[in-house]
Design an enzyme around this catalytic site. Structure first.
Site, PDB file in Angstrom:
ATOM      1  N   HIS A 151      16.705  27.444   0.388  1.00  0.00           N
ATOM      2  CA  HIS A 151      15.989  28.710   0.513  1.00  0.00           C
ATOM      3  C   HIS A 151      14.519  28.419   0.728  1.00  0.00           C
ATOM      4  O   HIS A 151      13.991  27.459   0.185  1.00  0.00           O
ATOM      5  CB  HIS A 151      16.174  29.546  -0.766  1.00  0.00           C
ATOM      6  CG  HIS A 151      15.867  30.996  -0.563  1.00  0.00           C
ATOM      7  ND1 HIS A 151      14.603  31.491  -0.656  1.00  0.00           N
ATOM      8  CD2 HIS A 151      16.673  32.038  -0.254  1.00  0.00           C
ATOM      9  CE1 HIS A 151      14.644  32.798  -0.419  1.00  0.00           C
ATOM     10  NE2 HIS A 151      15.882  33.152  -0.166  1.00  0.00           N
ATOM     11  N   ASP A 194      24.053  33.727  -0.887  1.00  0.00           N
ATOM     12  CA  ASP A 194      25.124  33.816   0.098  1.00  0.00           C
ATOM     13  C   ASP A 194      26.265  32.846  -0.141  1.00  0.00           C
ATOM     14  O   ASP A 194      27.308  32.943   0.499  1.00  0.00           O
ATOM     15  CB  ASP A 194      24.559  33.553   1.503  1.00  0.00           C
ATOM     16  CG  ASP A 194      23.661  34.687   1.934  1.00  0.00           C
ATOM     17  OD1 ASP A 194      24.004  35.838   1.632  1.00  0.00           O
ATOM     18  OD2 ASP A 194      22.618  34.416   2.537  1.00  0.00           O
TER      19      ASP A 194
HETATM   20  N1  CMC Z   1      21.900  21.738   4.283  1.00  0.00           N
HETATM   21  C1  CMC Z   1      21.370  20.519   4.543  1.00  0.00           C
HETATM   22  N2  CMC Z   1      20.046  20.265   4.629  1.00  0.00           N
HETATM   23  C2  CMC Z   1      19.220  21.318   4.463  1.00  0.00           C
HETATM   24  C3  CMC Z   1      19.698  22.612   4.188  1.00  0.00           C
HETATM   25  C4  CMC Z   1      21.091  22.803   4.107  1.00  0.00           C
HETATM   26  N3  CMC Z   1      21.601  24.014   3.853  1.00  0.00           N
HETATM   27  N4  CMC Z   1      18.651  23.467   4.063  1.00  0.00           N
HETATM   28  C5  CMC Z   1      17.544  22.725   4.253  1.00  0.00           C
HETATM   29  N5  CMC Z   1      17.885  21.425   4.482  1.00  0.00           N
HETATM   30  C6  CMC Z   1      16.960  20.318   4.700  1.00  0.00           C
HETATM   31  C7  CMC Z   1      16.366  20.367   6.102  1.00  0.00           C
HETATM   32  O1  CMC Z   1      17.119  19.580   7.014  1.00  0.00           O
HETATM   33  C8  CMC Z   1      14.994  19.826   5.872  1.00  0.00           C
HETATM   34  O2  CMC Z   1      15.079  18.419   5.807  1.00  0.00           O
HETATM   35  P1  CMC Z   1      13.844  17.514   6.348  1.00  0.00           P
HETATM   36  O3  CMC Z   1      12.672  17.865   5.470  1.00  0.00           O
HETATM   37  O4  CMC Z   1      14.333  16.116   6.160  1.00  0.00           O
HETATM   38  O5  CMC Z   1      13.627  17.904   7.781  1.00  0.00           O
HETATM   39  C9  CMC Z   1      14.600  20.300   4.476  1.00  0.00           C
HETATM   40  O6  CMC Z   1      15.860  20.523   3.795  1.00  0.00           O
HETATM   41  C10 CMC Z   1      13.792  21.600   4.473  1.00  0.00           C
HETATM   42  O7  CMC Z   1      14.499  22.577   5.269  1.00  0.00           O
HETATM   43  P2  CMC Z   1      13.775  23.635   6.192  1.00  0.00           P
HETATM   44  O8  CMC Z   1      14.747  24.121   7.223  1.00  0.00           O
HETATM   45  O9  CMC Z   1      12.470  23.083   6.670  1.00  0.00           O
HETATM   46  O10 CMC Z   1      13.477  24.780   5.118  1.00  0.00           O
HETATM   47  P3  CMC Z   1      13.208  26.299   5.432  1.00  0.00           P
HETATM   48  O11 CMC Z   1      12.497  26.823   4.242  1.00  0.00           O
HETATM   49  O12 CMC Z   1      12.558  26.469   6.762  1.00  0.00           O
HETATM   50  O13 CMC Z   1      14.680  26.906   5.560  1.00  0.00           O
HETATM   51  C11 CMC Z   1      16.752  27.946   5.072  1.00  0.00           C
HETATM   52  C12 CMC Z   1      15.330  27.637   4.568  1.00  0.00           C
HETATM   53  C13 CMC Z   1      17.400  28.981   4.134  1.00  0.00           C
HETATM   54  C14 CMC Z   1      16.703  28.574   6.492  1.00  0.00           C
HETATM   55  C15 CMC Z   1      17.564  26.626   5.098  1.00  0.00           C
HETATM   56  O14 CMC Z   1      17.644  26.089   3.798  1.00  0.00           O
HETATM   57  C16 CMC Z   1      18.976  26.822   5.688  1.00  0.00           C
HETATM   58  O15 CMC Z   1      19.134  26.759   6.901  1.00  0.00           O
HETATM   59  N6  CMC Z   1      20.011  27.055   4.808  1.00  0.00           N
HETATM   60  C17 CMC Z   1      21.328  27.353   5.279  1.00  0.00           C
HETATM   61  C18 CMC Z   1      21.398  28.816   5.688  1.00  0.00           C
HETATM   62  C19 CMC Z   1      21.397  29.756   4.504  1.00  0.00           C
HETATM   63  O16 CMC Z   1      22.105  29.547   3.523  1.00  0.00           O
HETATM   64  N7  CMC Z   1      20.618  30.851   4.619  1.00  0.00           N
HETATM   65  C20 CMC Z   1      20.562  31.898   3.587  1.00  0.00           C
HETATM   66  C21 CMC Z   1      19.205  32.052   2.997  1.00  0.00           C
HETATM   67  S1  CMC Z   1      19.254  33.050   1.525  1.00  0.00           S
HETATM   68  C22 CMC Z   1      19.614  34.635   2.078  1.00  0.00           C
HETATM   69  C23 CMC Z   1      18.456  35.352   2.620  1.00  0.00           C
HETATM   70  O17 CMC Z   1      17.435  35.448   1.917  1.00  0.00           O
HETATM   71  O18 CMC Z   1      18.594  35.884   3.731  1.00  0.00           O
END
Ligand code: CMC
Length: 428
Positions: free
Chosen positions: A306, A363
Site C-alpha cells: 500500500h 483487498d
Molecule cells: N508484490 C510484490 N512486490 C511489491 C508489491 C506486491 N504486491 N507491492 C509493491 N512491491 C514492491 C515493488 O516492486 C517495489 O519494489 P522496488 O522498490 O524494488 O522497486 C516496492 O515494493 C515499492 O512498490 P511501489 O510500486 O513503488 O509502491 P507504491 O506505493 O507506488 O504502490 C501499490 C502501492 C498498492 C500500487 C502496490 O503495492 C501494488 O501494486 N500492490 C498490488 C495491488 C494492490 O493490492 N492494490 C490495492 C491497494 S489498497 C486498495 C486501495 O486503496 O485502493
C-alpha cells in the site's frame, strides 16, 4: 516540529515558508508562494510528499496501521456502528443521536428509487458489459435527471445531491448486476435496511420473497464501513480535482468511479481473488511468492502493499475476521480460504516483504468474502464504489465549503522539444 518556517536556498537566494501543523500527523510546508518567490516548481509525481488539501475527515498513520474517521478508529466503527451511522458521521462530522440517525436513514431510504427513465439506459449496454462501465455511464447520467441538486453554491442542494448519490448507488449497482444476468430489476423496499435492501435487489427475484440472512447483512454492512472513506486516495483526489472546476456532483462521482476501476486501486480485490484461485492449492504458494520477488516478472502479489500503510492495514484485520464469520454462516469449505491464510503467513515471514514493508491490504480478503456471498468478480469494484460514494461526497462537500478552494492545476517539468519552426509536409 519546533521550527515554524522552512528555509530554502536556491540560486544563492534564501526564501522561507510557513510550516503548518494539523491536529495529528506530519507537519506540512506551505509552498504556495514558492513559484512566485523563486520561479521554481516542486516535482512530486504520484504525490509522494504532497498534501493537496486540508481535511478533517479521515486520518491514516500508515506506519502504525491506524485509520480514523472523524477521530473514531475503524475497528470500533466496524464492530459497533453501522454503515448508515458512519455515513452520517463522515458527512456531518459527529455521530448522530438516535433521532438524527433515524431521520438520516429515513431520508436515504426515501431517495433509493431511480427516475424510471434511467432504466432504459441499461438496455443500451451489451449484456456482457463490465458493470463498472455501466456505473460510470449511469451515475454520470444522473446529472441529466436531477437538475434541482446541481447548484454547487447552494449547501442545501449539495446535501440533497449527496443523499441522492448515497441512496441510489445500491439501486444502480444491483440493476447493473441484474442486467448482466438477464433478470428483471427489483425496486427498493423501504422496510429494509440500506444493506438488506441492496442484497434483496441483487439476489432477490420478483417471483418470491427474499430472505436476508442477518449474518450476511452484517458482513456486507461491515464491508461497506471498511470502504467508506480513505483520505486522499486516487479516486477521492479525482473527485476533488473534477469538482474543483465547479463540475456537478454526479459528474464528479462518475469520474471517481472511473479512477477506482483500475487494478492498482479498486480493481485489486478482483485481481486478488483471481490470483488466489490461480494459485489453487497451498503447495503452489512458494512458486508465486518467487514470481512476486522476481524483478524480471511483472507479477505482484495482489492485495499486498500500500502506498500509505507500511504496517498491517487495519481494514484487513476486520476483513479476515469477517471472512471467518461468513464462511461459518454459509458453511463454506473452499480451498481458497487456506491458500489466502497460508499465503499471508508465508509472505509476512519472507525477508523481501518484510524489508519492503508489504502487508495485506483491505483487498486481500474482501474478494474471497464477496465471492462466498455470491457476487461475481466483476461486481467487486462496484461494491467498493457503492461504499466509497459517501467518502467521495463528504470530501467533495468539504472542498466546496473551503473558502481557500481553488481549481486544481498541477504544473510540470517539461522535457519535450524546445521551440522549432514548422516544416511543410513536402519538405520533411
Ligand atoms: N508484490 C510484490 N512486490 C511489491 C508489491 C506486491 N504486491 N507491492 C509493491 N512491491 C514492491 C515493488 O516492486 C517495489 O519494489 P522496488 O522498490 O524494488 O522497486 C516496492 O515494493 C515499492 O512498490 P511501489 O510500486 O513503488 O509502491 P507504491 O506505493 O507506488 O504502490 C501499490 C502501492 C498498492 C500500487 C502496490 O503495492 C501494488 O501494486 N500492490 C498490488 C495491488 C494492490 O493490492 N492494490 C490495492 C491497494 S489498497 C486498495 C486501495 O486503496 O485502493
Amino acid at each position: 516540529m519546533s521550527d515554524t518556517t522552512a528555509k530554502l536556498t536556491l540560486g544563492g537566494a534564501d526564501t522561507s515558508y510557513a510550516v503548518r501543523s494539523g491536529s495529528i500527523g506530519p507537519d506540512v510546508i506551505d509552498i504556495r508562494k514558492l513559484y512566485a518567490s523563486t520561479g521554481a516548481f516542486t516535482f512530486d509525481p504520484g504525490f509522494m510528499s504532497t498534501a493537496a488539501c486540508e481535511s478533517g475527515l479521515t486520518y491514516i498513520d500508515g506506519d502504525e496501521g491506524v485509520l480514523l474517521h472523524r477521530g473514531y478508529p475503524i475497528g470500533q466503527l466496524a464492530e459497533q456502528s453501522s454503515f448508515m451511522e458512519v455515513s452520517y458521521l463522515l458527512l456531518n462530522g459527529e455521530l448522530p443521536s438516535k433521532d438524527e440517525l433515524a431521520a438520516f436513514s429515513r431520508t436515504i431510504t426515501r431517495h433509493t428509487m431511480l427516475h424510471e427513465q434511467l432504466a432504459t439506459f441499461y438496455r443500451g449496454f451489451r449484456r456482457d458489459a463490465h458493470p463498472m462501465a455501466i456505473m460510470c455511464g449511469v451515475v454520470g447520467a444522473l446529472s441529466a435527471f436531477y437538475h434541482d441538486s446541481t447548484d454547487i453554491a447552494d449547501p442545501h442542494q449539495r446535501m440533497v445531491a449527496s443523499h441522492r448519490l448515497i441512496a441510489k448507488m445500491p439501486t444502480i449497482a444491483a440493476m447493473a448486476y441484474k442486467y448482466s444476468i438477464g433478470q428483471p430489476f427489483l425496486y427498493p423496499r423501504n422496510d429494509l435496511s440500506y444493506t438488506a435492501n441492496f442484497l434483496r435487489m441483487t439476489f432477490g427475484v420478483p417471483a418470491e420473497e427474499y430472505y436476508v440472512d442477518p449474518a450476511i447483512e452484517r458482513a456486507m454492512d461491515r464491508i461497506f464501513i471498511l470502504h467508506a472513506d480513505h483520505e486522499q486516495n486516487a479516486s477521492t483526489s479525482t473527485v476533488r480535482l473534477a469538482g474543483s472546476s465547479g463540475a456537478n456532483p454526479f459528474a464528479c462521482i462518475a469520474a471517481g468511479i472511473a479512477c477506482l476501476w483500475g487494478p492498482a486501486h479498486g480493481g485489486a480485490n478482483e485481481a486478488a481473488l483471481n490470483m488466489l484461485r490461480e494459485i489453487g492449492r497451498p503447495e503452489r504458494i512458494p512458486e508465486f511468492i518467487a514470481r512476486a520477488k522476481d524483478k524480471n516478472d511483472p507479477f505482484r502479489l495482489m492485495g499486498f502493499g500500500h502506498r500509505v500503510y507500511k504496517n498491517y492495514d487495519p481494514r484487513a484485520t476486520v476483513m479476515q475476521q469477517t471472512l471467518r464469520e461468513v464462511f461459518e454462516a454459509l458453511k463454506i469449505n473452499d480451498p481458497v480460504f487456506d491458500v489466502a491464510i497460508q499465503l499471508e503467513e508465508m509472505a509476512l515471514n519472507d525477508p523481501y516483504f518484510i524489508e519492503k514493508k508489504l502487508f495485506p491490504n483491505v483487498d486481500f480478503y474482501s474478494g474471497v468474502i464477496l465471492s462466498a456471498i455470491g457476487f461475481p468478480t466483476e461486481m467487486f469494484t462496484v461494491l467498493f464504489a457503492l461504499a466509497r460514494t459517501v467518502g467521495w461526497v463528504a470530501q467533495w462537500n468539504e472542498m466546496i465549503s473551503d473558502p481557500e478552494q481553488k481549481i486544481g492545476r498541477p504544473r510540470q517539468l517539461y522535457t519535450g522539444p524546445v521551440q522549432r519552426d514548422y516544416v511543410p509536409v513536402d519538405k520533411r
